[in-house]
Design an enzyme around this catalytic site. Structure first.
Site, short mmCIF file in Angstrom:
data_model
loop_
_atom_site.label_atom_id
_atom_site.label_comp_id
_atom_site.label_asym_id
_atom_site.label_seq_id
_atom_site.Cartn_x
_atom_site.Cartn_y
_atom_site.Cartn_z
N MET A 55 -1.35 -14.08 22.05
CA MET A 55 -2.27 -14.72 21.11
C MET A 55 -3.07 -13.65 20.36
SD MET A 55 -3.79 -17.83 23.43
CE MET A 55 -4.12 -16.77 24.85
N GLY A 86 -8.39 -12.76 21.61
CA GLY A 86 -7.11 -12.06 21.71
C GLY A 86 -6.64 -11.89 23.14
N SER A 87 -5.46 -12.37 23.48
CA SER A 87 -5.06 -12.37 24.87
C SER A 87 -3.60 -12.80 25.02
CB SER A 87 -5.97 -13.32 25.65
OG SER A 87 -6.22 -14.50 24.91
N ARG A 88 -3.23 -13.24 26.23
CA ARG A 88 -1.84 -13.58 26.51
C ARG A 88 -1.77 -14.58 27.66
NH1 ARG A 88 2.10 -8.77 28.50
NH2 ARG A 88 3.16 -9.91 30.16
#
Length: 250
Positions: A120, A208-210
């Site tokens: 993301m 912001g990440s995953r």
């Protein structure tokens, strides 16, 4: 009237509107707006005030929370996050999700399974959703580093939160929220024992990440690296379905 277009709640003619902002993000947006207005009108620094006002819009957009239409099917696994599929690989599940819990309910085991990683960016919706319906059996928070979430080693080294859902048939499905380079907090909306529906909101990761999803053994993905995901709508896999796909450039 026959042929009349309706939105996903059956109301009037379908039209676009800005999605609502999740309550978790409203205070950040209002704080950014207050700072921008002070700089713009009280300090009279227009060169800084207007960019801050634009940043305020970005903050509200980051926490947008659109409605989603969830595909129905007991065997379907839907995307838990918006973003791009950055990696599909075979790995052993995280240790926190492998073994049975203190009540003897099974985990994911130690045999390698297919892991789908969804990255993301700051421009994606960051509300995460349950990939399947069932009961939240396990939530394991692991402190760690804040590497770029697009890196493979982020799954083992970054701050992360593992969630295990037990479906109605007893099958466990696990996924992991991973903080990234800019992200600094994973915010859960659920706790162990909660019953969730597929596509239900379960948390968010700021800035912001995953998210990694671990497919059950004997299940192949229906998506490919580079494909865009829509949380709660895109079907990642169908449990028990083994049918490898190939991308077609167009």
């Amino acid at each position: 009237m026959a042929g009349e277009l309706k939105d996903n709640r059956g109301r009037g003619i379908g039209e676009w509107s800005f999605p609502p902002v999740h309550p978790e993000g409203r205070r950040f947006g209002l704080l950014a707006l207050a700072i921008a207005l002070v700089v713009l009108f009280l300090v009279d620094w227009e060169f800084l005030g207007w960019p801050l006002l634009a940043l305020t819009g970005g903050v509200f957009a980051f926490f947008r929370d659109p409605e989603r239409v969830v595909p129905q099917g007991e065997r379907l696994i839907v995307a838990p996050a918006d973003g791009m599929v950055s990696l599909i690989t075979k790995v052993a599940p995280p240790p926190e999700l492998q073994g049975p819990d203190d009540q003897g309910r099974p985990g994911l085991g130690s045999e390698p399974v297919t892991r789908i990683s969804i990255f993301m960016s700051v421009f994606d919706v960051h509300i995460n959703r349950a990939p399947v319906g069932g009961t939240i059996r396990r939530i394991a928070y692991v402190p760690g580093r804040f590497l770029n979430a697009d890196l493979d080693k982020a799954s083992e080294e970054n701050e992360r939160q593992h969630i295990l859902i037990e479906k109605a048939d007893g099958a466990p499905v696990g996924f992991t929220q991973i903080a990234g380079l800019v992200a600094r907090r994973i915010v859960p909306f659920v706790k162990p024992g909660d019953i969730v529906a597929a596509g239900q909101r379960v948390g968010l990761i700021r800035f912001g990440s995953r998210v990694d999803v671990y497919l059950p053994i004997g299940t192949d993905p229906k998506v490919l690296p580079g494909q865009r995901m829509i949380a709660g709508e895109t079907v990642l896999a169908e449990i028990g379905a083994i049918a490898l796909i190939e991308g077609v450039a167009q």
